[in-house]
Design an enzyme around this catalytic site. Sequence first.
Site, mmCIF file in Angstrom:
data_model
loop_
_atom_site.group_PDB
_atom_site.id
_atom_site.type_symbol
_atom_site.label_atom_id
_atom_site.label_comp_id
_atom_site.label_asym_id
_atom_site.label_seq_id
_atom_site.Cartn_x
_atom_site.Cartn_y
_atom_site.Cartn_z
ATOM 1 C CE LYS A 79 -3.111 2.765 -1.120
ATOM 2 N NZ LYS A 79 -2.585 1.616 -0.349
ATOM 3 C CB SER A 154 -4.373 -1.439 -2.149
ATOM 4 O OG SER A 154 -3.583 -0.837 -1.137
ATOM 5 C CB SER A 178 -0.802 -2.055 -0.296
ATOM 6 O OG SER A 178 -1.853 -2.972 -0.422
HETATM 7 N N1 GLN Z 1 -3.206 -7.368 -1.008
HETATM 8 C C1 GLN Z 1 -3.397 -7.406 0.414
HETATM 9 C C2 GLN Z 1 -4.873 -7.328 0.720
HETATM 10 O O1 GLN Z 1 -5.634 -7.364 -0.175
HETATM 11 C C3 GLN Z 1 -2.656 -6.308 1.060
HETATM 12 C C4 GLN Z 1 -3.312 -4.994 0.919
HETATM 13 C C5 GLN Z 1 -2.590 -3.891 1.602
HETATM 14 O O2 GLN Z 1 -1.415 -4.001 1.962
HETATM 15 N N2 GLN Z 1 -3.293 -2.804 1.835
HETATM 16 O O3 GLN Z 1 -5.283 -7.195 1.825
#
Ligand code: GLN
Length: 500
Positions: A79, A154, A178
């Site tokens: 990532k 994400s 994410s």
């Molecule tokens: N979708 C969640 C957010 O937008 C979690 C994102 C994540 O785990 N980095 O914050």
Amino acid sequence: MDLTHLTAAELAARIADGTVSAVEVAEAHLARIDAVDEKVHAFLHVDRDGALAQARRVDEARARGERLGPLAGVPLALKDIFTTTGVPTTCGSKILEGWIPPYDATVTRRLKDAGLVILGKTNMDEFAMGSSTENSAFGPTGNPWDLTRIPGGSGGGSAASIAAFQAPLAIGTDTGGSIRQPAAVTGTVGVKPTYGGVSRYGMIAFSSSLDQGGPCARTVLDAALLHEVIAGHDPLDSTSIDAPVPPVVEAAREGAHAVSLAGMRIGVVAEFRGEGYQDGVMRRFDEAVALLRELGAEVVEVSCPSFDKALAAYYLIAPSECSSNLARFDAMRYGLRVGDDGTRSAEEVTSLTREAGFGAEVKRRIMLGTYALSAGYYDAYYGSAQKVRTLISRDFDSAFERVDVLVSPTTPTTAFPLGERVDDPMAMYLADLCTIPSPLAGNAAMSVPCGLAPEDGLPVGLQIIAPALADDRLYRVGASVEAAFRARWGHPLLEEAPAL
Ligand code: GLN
């Protein structure tokens, strides 16, 4: 033999016994990336030369008779939130475009030391804020099951890369879901380790008290093998746990061989169903629970009443921490600089750079967080959210007095169409309804494939949650479930994934 369809464990075994070389394995995956990434867009950067050089080093070490690590020569997609020496790291943001890190994240370093071959950096929502990868400044990623749908976020790029057979392994980060939500919607395995289990050094900070790196794979054993490589104490991260890594690989092997779950107490979280949950997701989840019973587990319903407030607490705590963490992007230190023509003050340049460099969601959260932390509002917003966080931890504590692990659907719905929720932040936030409580409490959680929803034929994920430091339980249960599912219904990704 198509090398891209083997598991990481199989690839490592073949590289170790000399049936294939690490270079051949890397080349096969790079060719797959060349063939499909124009459609999938899982990668922001492919490091062909770096990957082949590392693969050659592994082949040479083997030729010299050196003992190789359990994943030596296996390719991996990283990532783009982890720093990589000499290789661009953008975190999905324009503000870091062109920045070449001078150092490796601890995760990057451990991967390299273990002989893994980093193919490139994967696409993500900007600064890991999002659930669909549509907040990337560099365009969205498609879900390999249906390119018009979201791959989750994400870490959509990491999940899509393994679902599209561009890599057998990937690394994600999970702040509110994410790793697990992308795993669920792509039919892959994703694990959020216990907070502090994997070093955050060199992992660009979003919400430091929640962020946690972890493994993404197509099988539970592969995830465990990768978990073992990246986990463990790191003096460079003050929140890193100074304790032995839970025996995750042993647990995954044990789970796959002894499929019985006799003696295991499993709690079904009562709060995770009802309005907003897709019928087909609940059908697969209920079948999974029935299967857990058949495997000998004692299944009980548990209630965690504070979970209803988890989303609200998360969307105060995460933006608050991000408003502070993202202050470092001031045009002076990294990447983009706008308006520095000699006529403007440093403050003006900072402001112009942040205006041009951050996307809408990032700005929304910086403003929300700055407001929630401001004098006069701090107690009402940030303070209350922290109290809810404590209540959520207590709900988990009392649940884990009665059961060994908790289960729920990973996400309320299967992959939704790209574009559907981009302009509706609240609808987007709901994708993480079931994944948000765990990071708030700091415990460990996994998503394993649990079949396809009958109405749309898309993957459904089963979430398993274990107490902090009991990550091995996830792998024990996950591997048993995976083996039993596979015997009964086949493996969705390995047997049914549509051709790209
Ligand atoms: N979708 C969640 C957010 O937008 C979690 C994102 C994540 O785990 N980095 O914050």
